[in-house]
Every structure is written in structure tokens, then in C-alpha cells.
Design an enzyme around this catalytic site. Structure first.
Site, PDB file in Angstrom:
ATOM      1  N   ASP A  31       0.798  -1.307  -0.021  1.00  0.00           N
ATOM      2  CA  ASP A  31      -0.023   0.019  -0.006  1.00  0.00           C
ATOM      3  C   ASP A  31       0.911   1.265  -0.037  1.00  0.00           C
ATOM      4  O   ASP A  31       0.505   2.105  -0.387  1.00  0.00           O
ATOM      5  CB  ASP A  31      -0.939   0.034   1.243  1.00  0.00           C
ATOM      6  CG  ASP A  31      -1.884  -1.100   1.040  1.00  0.00           C
ATOM      7  OD1 ASP A  31      -2.175  -1.809   0.242  1.00  0.00           O
ATOM      8  OD2 ASP A  31      -2.760  -1.549   2.220  1.00  0.00           O
ATOM      9  N   ASP A  35       0.651   4.135  -2.816  1.00  0.00           N
ATOM     10  CA  ASP A  35       0.346   5.576  -2.446  1.00  0.00           C
ATOM     11  C   ASP A  35       1.489   6.581  -3.089  1.00  0.00           C
ATOM     12  O   ASP A  35       1.336   7.729  -3.280  1.00  0.00           O
ATOM     13  CB  ASP A  35       0.256   5.808  -0.856  1.00  0.00           C
ATOM     14  CG  ASP A  35      -1.108   5.029  -0.518  1.00  0.00           C
ATOM     15  OD1 ASP A  35      -1.793   4.918  -1.155  1.00  0.00           O
ATOM     16  OD2 ASP A  35      -0.896   4.619   0.834  1.00  0.00           O
ATOM     17  N   LEU A  81     -36.142 -10.048 -12.562  1.00  0.00           N
ATOM     18  CA  LEU A  81     -36.622 -11.375 -12.764  1.00  0.00           C
ATOM     19  C   LEU A  81     -37.835 -11.952 -12.170  1.00  0.00           C
ATOM     20  O   LEU A  81     -37.883 -11.572 -10.914  1.00  0.00           O
ATOM     21  CB  LEU A  81     -35.200 -12.265 -12.571  1.00  0.00           C
ATOM     22  CG  LEU A  81     -33.907 -11.843 -13.489  1.00  0.00           C
ATOM     23  CD1 LEU A  81     -32.816 -12.927 -12.892  1.00  0.00           C
ATOM     24  CD2 LEU A  81     -34.238 -11.975 -14.879  1.00  0.00           C
ATOM     25  N   LYS A 111     -26.906 -14.677  -6.858  1.00  0.00           N
ATOM     26  CA  LYS A 111     -27.939 -13.462  -6.915  1.00  0.00           C
ATOM     27  C   LYS A 111     -27.412 -12.605  -5.804  1.00  0.00           C
ATOM     28  O   LYS A 111     -27.795 -12.787  -4.584  1.00  0.00           O
ATOM     29  CB  LYS A 111     -29.287 -13.723  -6.839  1.00  0.00           C
ATOM     30  CG  LYS A 111     -30.257 -12.733  -6.837  1.00  0.00           C
ATOM     31  CD  LYS A 111     -31.922 -12.806  -6.984  1.00  0.00           C
ATOM     32  CE  LYS A 111     -32.511 -11.595  -7.044  1.00  0.00           C
ATOM     33  NZ  LYS A 111     -32.500 -10.447  -5.937  1.00  0.00           N
TER      34      LYS A 111
END
Length: 671
Positions: A31, A35, A81, A111
Site C-alpha cells: 500500500d 500511495d 426477474l 444473486k
């Protein structure tokens, strides 16, 4: 040209690292290094603003806050749906499909319980994103969607026009962290990740959305003016090649295999980073979809299988009580282990005493357990015919199980709370509130710093803040000697705060900033306020019976008395800087508008309150007086319309005793 080449190279690097981290979940740099690269790009773009483009990684923070969202008409409707709720209904769906397509192939995917959106690309550049809305018209949330790191801002080798559909969600780990932060800050909690995602994507300020850590999975091509496909699964593979994060999916021809996969998907739902509320079954061949067509509401070639909440019997072995960071006592049932939705359940929420009483839940009862929202186990009902003899109705403890302080029930709700000012369970939240800007305003002592001090065992109560050792504070992660000096200086300055800030910092229920100012000015010292009775407190405007009871309960607590004494010994001010100068304005409501040349509005407000007046922000028929300074605007016009008395600055200063004059006649005008 050199800057342009550097910018291009940095963008390519950052986009590659974004893809590896947010789509493939395989970061290739730290990270810190990411950065560093981003800061390099930001500096180059600041020096060369003409080279900034919408697809730059620096543009993910979004633009300025909006007043409202614009409507977007979807080029291709975002259909919903038809739901099926049982294996029998799924077989009926399969039968209807095979009447036209005997050799059908299905595509199955989870889903996702999130917020459906459409992403539009022109010449490979992300130009617009919209919510589903009613399927025909949604809302333009482009800036908020731009903050989602897994959405590519530019595509290579893409068609000139491409619209894809996806589901925005909040990962469960992010949801838990967000609710923990909101709990610490005394904010209302999100009910579930879907509500959190929907609320975040509809923030008018994109910077708020950016801080929420949203993600997305793409599951459909809505429109493409170039790429053509035979099967839906091929189009998903194509989307993956464009570096979208694509929904997991599988194909099968036999409905029996689909049924088996649906069951397995339901059993493994907790392995997904997002909540799922079912499985989506689609005909895979796109020409078959055309032949099947659609009804006025749904496509005939797809269905959403909704998982019914799985319920099983178990036995309550015990009822335990946890104390949250806000002091609320939450009961929990310890149940005999039972398998639900693929996991072993040993605890179930009981919400509160009212929930227990309504269902008459007792230790030893056989109960029906289910997963609420398929995630949180809860008790549905008691199987009374299996209740053992000699069971007793459950009653909440009278004292906090953590600190032993008395507990009280909210007079305006079902929560039962610990009253302990020094309760360890509430320590973190209490300290964060104590140091907050509107309370003791200790700069540098935000939630992260408070947590670091607590985790290091250096602070247990607010009084401990005033005994911190510089060398020990400097050893904390991300602190250092200079930061430690700044923090300790801010803590030292807070000792001189007005009593009103200290009162608000205590976090006494229903004692906000306004009430704290009234109480501090009226009683003058913490000692005098601590000795006041309910009758004396309710005699003050805006201090009702419930607030008075909360105050006396808090001051009667041994933990509160210990905290007050410890703060006083540490040198924290316990007297009001604003003493009541009398009550000649008691019962009058003032509104300040415009600029006063002699003092700030806050100073004027404090002086009015010191004379017993109430100062509010808007003009109504009940307003007693409007003080109008230079450049007064709509509030002055409103006062004139309503016939509310208006004072200029000179009259105001005479009224409060700063200038010589006939204050009695001015007072008669107001009364």
C-alpha cells in the site's frame, strides 16, 4: 512531452496495480508503494492540469457534492426477474423453457443482494453510471461509481459503445468495520450490507461514497455496438478480458445439475464476500432467449431462485447479556449446536427484553432457529409442547454485567443501558466522544489515537488522559515525539475549557450542547449542578423531566462521582466561564441575523443566554425578537412579514447592558 510520458506510464502502472488488487485479489506491491506512485501522479497532474483526463486514477475521489441526482433514461431497460421459491417452481420454469428449447443449456450465478447499476463506456472511457431505478429511468451516480476501484475507468480494445450491468455491494468485512465506526461515533447502524451499499451510492457527496469501500460484480452486457456472442457465458469471458470483475458462474444442461448447484451455492453462501439472497438461472444461448421472449414484466428465459430461510429446532442452554459500546445491554441465546445455511449455529440474537417477553423465551426451551437475512441467527418461536417443567420467565439483570453499575430502560424506547460512566465496555466510545470537537476538542485525539492508547493500556477513563507520559505516547505506532508533544499540549489546553464542554463530554443522555450551555450558565459549577434535584432542573427552559432524571441518575452514580473527582484533581476546569447575569430575558426567544460590528454571533448568543433568553436559528410566530446586524437577509424579511419585534445592534447592546440607554422601554417592546 516528458511530463506527458511520465503521466502515461504512472497511469498504466497504477491501473495494473488496481486490477491486481481489486479484481484479481493478488496485490503485487505494498500500500505504501502504491500511495507513493499515486502521489507522484497527483503532483505531475497538478503541475500540468491540461493533461488531466477522466480516466486517470487520481479522479476516483469524485467531484464536488451535488444538490440532487439527474435522471437517466436507460438505453436498454434493466429488467427484473421472476422469482421462484421452491424446487417445484424451478421445475415448472424448466418445463416452460423446454417446451420451446428442448436442448437448453443454463447458466447459473449467485444473486448478489446489492444495488443494480448500468455502466456506460464511449470509446473505452467510462462516461456514465446510473442506478436501475424503475428499470426504464434511473439516477446518474457517475461520480460515486467512479470511486469504486474495481470499475475500470478506461478499457483497451473495447467497442465504441458499451453498456454493462452490475451489482454494487458492500463487502461484509467492510460493513462490519463501518458499523463499528458508526457505533463508536454514536451514529445509527446500517441494518445490512445492502442498505449500506444503497445509501452509500446515493450520497450527494462523492467523498462520502469513496470512504465506504464499495465493490461491484458485472453480470451482463446491456449493449455493444461491436462485439457479438452466441452464448452469455462467452460474453462474460469477454468482459473478464476487458478487466471487469465478473460474477462467478457455471453452466449445465440438466435441471437436476442446476438444482444440485443451487443447493451447494446456498450452503456455501458465507464464503462469498457479498450477501446473496438466491441464485439466478438463465438460458445461456442468446438466440434461444430471443425465441423465448418476455412477458410485460419479466424475461421468459431467466428466473431468480430465492432461498427460503432454513429453520431447525434447538434448545436454549443459557441466556447471556453483552454490553455494547453505547451501553446498551443485548441478550443472546446460547443454543445447542445446529447446522443452518452451511454453518454451525451456537448463538442467536434475542434483541431486547421486549422480544424475550413477547415470545416468552426461557432457558431450557426448545425453539425454532433461523438465519435472519440468511446471515444472523435468530429465534423464531418457542415449541411450547416441549417446554420442561419449572422453567421461569427470563428477566434482565438489574446491574451491568461488566461494571456492576445500575441499568435503566430508555424512557423513549426498548433499550436497557448501563449507567456506568467508567464502564469498560463503553470505554472506547466514551473516550472518543470526550475528545471530540464539540466536547473537549482535543486536537489529534481521534478514534485511531484513542484506540491506540486504550489498546496499549495507557488510558481507561477520561481522567487518565491528563496523566499520559510523553515518552510512552511517543512509542505508539505512527506517533513519534513531535506528535506526542502536540497531543499532550492539546490535552493540556482542554483543561481550560468551559464547564459546558465538560458536561457535553460526559455523554449524559439527552444532554446536548445546548442543554450543557444552559446548565453550566445556570448553576455555574459542576458541584452545584451535581447537587441539583429534578424539580430545580425542570424549572429551566428546555430541560424536561426525562433529561432531569438522566442528569440526577448520572450524578448519583459512584462511577460518575469518581470520574468527576479524578478530573478535578487532574486540573480540569469545572466552573462556567459564562455566569448568568440575571433572568430579565427569561421566556424570550431570540434570532440573530446579519453581522454585528461589536461581537461575533456566538458572543452575542452567550450574552443573551446568560440573561435567560433562548437563542434559535429560525424565525417563527413564536419568536420574541430578531437582532439584525449588517447585511441581514431572509430572516429579517421573515420577521417583518410576521410582525416580530426587530432590534438593531445599538438597541441590542442597550438591552444586554453594554451601552447606556432605556433598556426598560426596549424590554416592554419585546414583552
Amino acid at each position: 512531452m516528458e511530463a506527458q510520458a511520465q503521466i502515461h506510464q504512472l497511469r498504466e502502472q497504477l491501473n495494473e496495480h488496481n486490477y491486481n488488487y481489486y479484481v484479481l485479489d493478488t496485490p503485487t506491491i505494498s500500500d505504501f508503494e502504491y500511495d507513493r506512485l499515486l502521489r507522484q501522479l497527483e503532483k505531475l497532474e497538478q503541475a500540468n492540469p491540461e493533461l488531466v483526463t477522466p480516466d486517470s486514477p487520481t479522479q476516483r475521489v469524485g467531484g464536488q457534492a451535488l444538490a440532487s441526482f439527474q435522471q437517466v433514461a436507460h438505453r436498454v431497460p434493466l429488467q427484473s426477474l421472476q422469482d421462484v421459491f421452491s424446487p417445484e417452481e424451478l421445475l415448472d420454469f424448466d418445463r416452460r423453457v423446454r417446451e420451446k428449447i428442448p436442448q437448453v443449456e443454463y447458466l447459473l450465478e449467485p444473486k448478489v443482494d446489492g444495488l443494480s447499476v448500468a455502466l456506460e463506456y464511449e470509446h473505452g472511457i467510462f462516461v456514465r453510471g446510473a442506478t436501475r431505478g424503475d428499470g426504464e429511468v434511473g439516477e446518474d451516480v457517475t461520480d460515486n461509481l467512479r470511486t469504486i476501484k474495481s470499475i475500470p475507468l478506461s478499457l483497451e480494445h473495447a467497442p465504441d459503445a458499451l453498456i454493462v450491468r452490475g451489482e454494487v455491494y458492500m463487502p461484509r468485512t467492510t460493513f462490519d468495520r463501518l458499523n463499528e465506526e458508526r457505533d463508536l461515533n454514536g451514529e445509527s447502524l446500517f441494518a445490512n450490507p445492502r442498505n449500506a451499499a444503497a445509501g452509500s451510492i446515493r450520497q450527494l457527496d462523492p467523498k462520502v461514497a469513496a470512504a465506504r469501500g464499495l465493490d461491484i460484480v458485472i453480470f451482463n452486457i446491456q449493449y455493444s455496438d461491436g462485439a457479438q456472442f452466441t452464448r452469455d457465458s462467452d460474453s462474460l469471458d469477454y468482459l473478464r478480458s476487458l478487466r471487469f470483475k465478473v460474477i462467478q458462474h457455471q453452466t449445465a444442461q440438466r435441471i437436476e445439475d442446476i438444482q444440485t448447484a443451487i443447493v451447494r451455492m446456498g450452503e456455501c453462501r458465507e464464503n462469498y464476500p457479498f450477501d446473496i439472497d438466491g441464485a439466478v438461472i438463465k438460458v445461456n444461448n442468446l438466440s434461444d432467449r430471443t425465441e423465448l421472449g418476455e412477458t410485460s414484466k419479466f424475461p421468459r428465459w431467466a428466473a431468480a431462485y430465492k432461498y427460503p430461510p432454513e429453520q431447525k429446532e434447538s434448545v436454549i442452554q443459557d441466556i447471556t447479556v453483552q454490553v455494547g459500546r453505547t451501553g446498551v445491554l443485548t441478550p443472546k441465546a446460547v443454543v445447542a449446536p445446529v447446522q443452518l445455511a452451511g454453518t454451525t449455529v451456537v448463538n442467536a440474537t434475542l434483541h431486547n427484553q421486549d422480544f424475550i417477553s413477547e415470545k416468552d423465551i426461557r432457558i431450557g426451551d426448545t425453539v425454532i432457529v433461523q438465519k435472519a437475512g440468511e446471515i444472523i441467527p435468530e429465534i423464531v418461536s418457542v415449541v411450547l409442547k416441549k417446554r420442561p417443567e419449572n422453567t421461569r420467565s427470563y428477566q434482565f439483570p438489574k446491574t451491568c454485567p461488566v461494571c456492576g453499575a445500575p441499568v435503566v430502560r430508555d424512557k423513549d424506547g426498548a433499550h436497557i443501558r448501563c449507567t456506568g460512566a467508567e464502564c469498560p465496555a463503553q470505554r472506547l466510545r466514551n473516550l472518543i466522544h470526550f475528545a471530540s470537537r464539540d466536547a473537549m476538542d482535543i486536537e489529534g485525539l481521534g478514534p485511531a489515537a484513542v484506540k491506540a492508547l486504550v489498546d496499549a493500556g495507557m488510558v481507561s477513563t477520561a481522567a487518565d488522559l491528563y496523566h499520559l507520559a510523553r515518552d510512552e505516547v511517543a512509542k505508539l505506532e505512527r506517533m513519534g515525539k513531535k506528535s506526542a508533544d502536540n497531543l499532550l499540549s492539546a490535552i493540556e489546553r482542554s483543561k481550560e475549557n468551559d464547564l459546558s464542554r465538560l458536561l457535553y463530554a460526559f455523554g449524559i443522555r439527552q444532554v446536548g450542547q445546548k442543554a450543557a450551555k444552559l446548565l453550566a450558565a445556570r448553576f455555574g459549577s459542576l458541584e452545584a449542578l451535581a447537587q441539583a434535584g429534578e424539580e430545580e432542573l425542570t424549572a429551566i427552559d428546555d430541560i424536561g423531566a426525562i433529561t432531569a432524571q438522566n442528569l440526577t441518575d448520572w450524578f448519583d452514580s459512584p462511577q460518575s462521582r469518581h470520574l468527576m473527582e479524578a478530573l478535578k484533581e487532574a486540573g480540569v476546569n469545572t466552573v462556567s466561564h459564562v455566569q448568568l447575569a440575571g433572568d430579565k430575558l427569561a421566556g424570550l426567544t431570540f434570532v440573530l441575523t446579519g453581522e454585528l460590528s461589536s461581537q461575533s454571533r456566538k458572543e452575542a448568543s452567550d450574552k443573551l443566554e446568560a440573561l435567560g433568553a433562548k437563542v434559535v436559528g429560525s424565525v417563527s410566530k413564536k419568536t420574541g425578537c430578531v437582532v439584525a446586524g449588517e447585511a441581514a437577509g431572509s430572516k429579517l424579511r421573515r420577521a417583518q412579514e410576521l410582525g416580530v419585534p426587530i432590534l438593531n445592534e445599538e438597541q441590542f447592546r442597550i438591552l444586554i447592558g453594554e451601552l447606556a440607554g432605556d433598556d426598560a422601554s426596549i424590554l416592554d417592546l419585546l414583552k
